[in-house]
Design a protein around this motif. Sequence first.
Motif, PDB file in Angstrom:
ATOM      1  N   LEU A  20       1.107   3.959  -3.463  1.00  0.00           N
ATOM      2  CA  LEU A  20       0.630   5.387  -3.611  1.00  0.00           C
ATOM      3  C   LEU A  20       1.760   6.525  -3.025  1.00  0.00           C
ATOM      4  N   GLY A  43      -8.026   6.136   2.539  1.00  0.00           N
ATOM      5  CA  GLY A  43      -7.678   4.690   2.959  1.00  0.00           C
ATOM      6  C   GLY A  43      -8.366   4.438   4.192  1.00  0.00           C
ATOM      7  N   GLY A  47       0.899  -1.150  -0.038  1.00  0.00           N
ATOM      8  CA  GLY A  47       0.010   0.077   0.143  1.00  0.00           C
ATOM      9  C   GLY A  47       0.812   1.531  -0.039  1.00  0.00           C
ATOM     10  N   ILE A  96      -1.788   3.004   2.927  1.00  0.00           N
ATOM     11  CA  ILE A  96      -2.100   4.419   2.201  1.00  0.00           C
ATOM     12  C   ILE A  96      -2.058   5.229   3.375  1.00  0.00           C
ATOM     13  N   LEU A 131      -6.165  11.968   1.827  1.00  0.00           N
ATOM     14  CA  LEU A 131      -5.570  10.826   1.356  1.00  0.00           C
ATOM     15  C   LEU A 131      -5.860   9.709   2.614  1.00  0.00           C
TER      16      LEU A 131
END
Length: 523
Positions: free
Chosen positions: A22, A383, A18, A236, A379
């Motif tokens: 990202l 997630g 993850g 994330i 962000l």
Amino acid sequence: RFQACVYFASVFQAMSCGIHYLASVFMAVTPNFVCGIPGNVSSVLFYNSSESSIEDIWTLWTSTENYIVVQLANGEVWELNQCSRSKREVSLDLAYEYKGNKSVFSCSDGFLYDDTKWKSTVVTQWDLVCDQEWLAKLIQPTFMLGVLIGAVIFGDIADRLGRQRVIWFTSAGQFVFGIAVAFTFDYYSFMIVRFLLAMVSSGYLVVAFVYVTEFVGIKARTWASMHVHAFFAMGIMIVALVGFLVRTWWVYQIFLTIATLPFVLCCWMLPETPFWLLSEERYEDAQKVINIMARWNKVSTPCEVSELCSVQQDDLVSGRMGDNDTPSAKKHNILDLFCNWHIARRTITVWLIWFTGSLGYYVFSLSSVSLGGNEYLNLFLIGAVELPCYIIACIGMDKLGRRNTLIPFLILSALICVLIMFIPQDFNILIILANMAGKFSIGVAFGLIYLYTAELYPTIVRSLAVGSGSMMCRVGSVVAPFCVYLRSVWIFMPLLLVGIMSLLSGILTIMLPETLGKPLTNT
């Protein structure tokens, strides 16, 4: 106890997948910039604001169409645009508007960047702006191409050489390439190392799914495999946190990579799965693993491989004795997923669901950038919103079944796409809520398909099936940005495409078998 230790060790490393997927969100960001200047600045003018240095102007900068007027120590007056600069022929007084003659020059002295948010990114390091802007836009698609290739290669290798070796290699590779990215000396070496990092990250994620599915019993298999996604989503969230704390790209990359160092140090202790050992007819090795499991779990009654698999062993023995000419271990490839019409139809449907899930996931994500506000918080929430989505999927999968959960959520995401088309453009909050609902419903389908694919195929091609599905998923993620560009043709074109694909996938899923509570097939 044994399965829990193996599971949490394996999914801990899924966070690094993850993280790396990202990482470029903040690493390759393009800040505000203008052309560099050939001398020392004495005063700066931006509309009605006069400052002593360009750094003070950035807070006022609103559009890429803006320009800055600077007066140099030698009296020259320059207009600085993003990709060019103009020298005024008459420089008697310093005014923002100027109707006289100007000489236009290219940005041969480099660029000046706004470093109030990010001290350094790969864009500012190698000047990936103006004529070089397309190189910056290639960073994420190239990474996704590496993910696509890695999914197939490592899925196939895991079926041939075993899950354990691939987990060792890919987790060590993630650490080595992750650190190496921070020390790359130019754009091209950066892209090559990131491509290799994408391959091992993707390889780890695919094989980890198969690995935990083969170790965890039927009772806990749904929750165990679905929450590999939850750890990916945590990765994330870690990107958002580290991005907020560290604003220099190479330091940021090192911190992100070090986050999963504990797993690299202990991954060599993970055993091979008994399922794979049995499919390769290594019964003694499988018995050793089962004995270790029995000892850890304090099981007093002995567990013999010969008793568990007596039917399969008898079939294999009689098969070998009946036909001595045939090789005992056939090597499998992607064509085995199309060995007959029944399996081929299943593969086409599964691939379509993978593609649709990824396409919808990224189209909804790219549409949600209109949320505005703090990009780090956005962000983090992107997630975090995935965590309840997987809990709902798990409950549905255990209560209703895999297929019966997949069909309604695919069709629901198609209906939400249609619904968004009828919401007036003024209703911003309603549009955002509908987009989040769409992302939630496609997320349930996206999370569920990993486990469903692993259960639909036998051990000998399971990694290959999940790997090829993941490849279709990455094709979807590469296509998604181009799908979003179709907004220029018609504003609802991306949603229309996702809606059609979701509806088609939902209808085809009706033909798939239900796997809830069924044992994994071996042949």
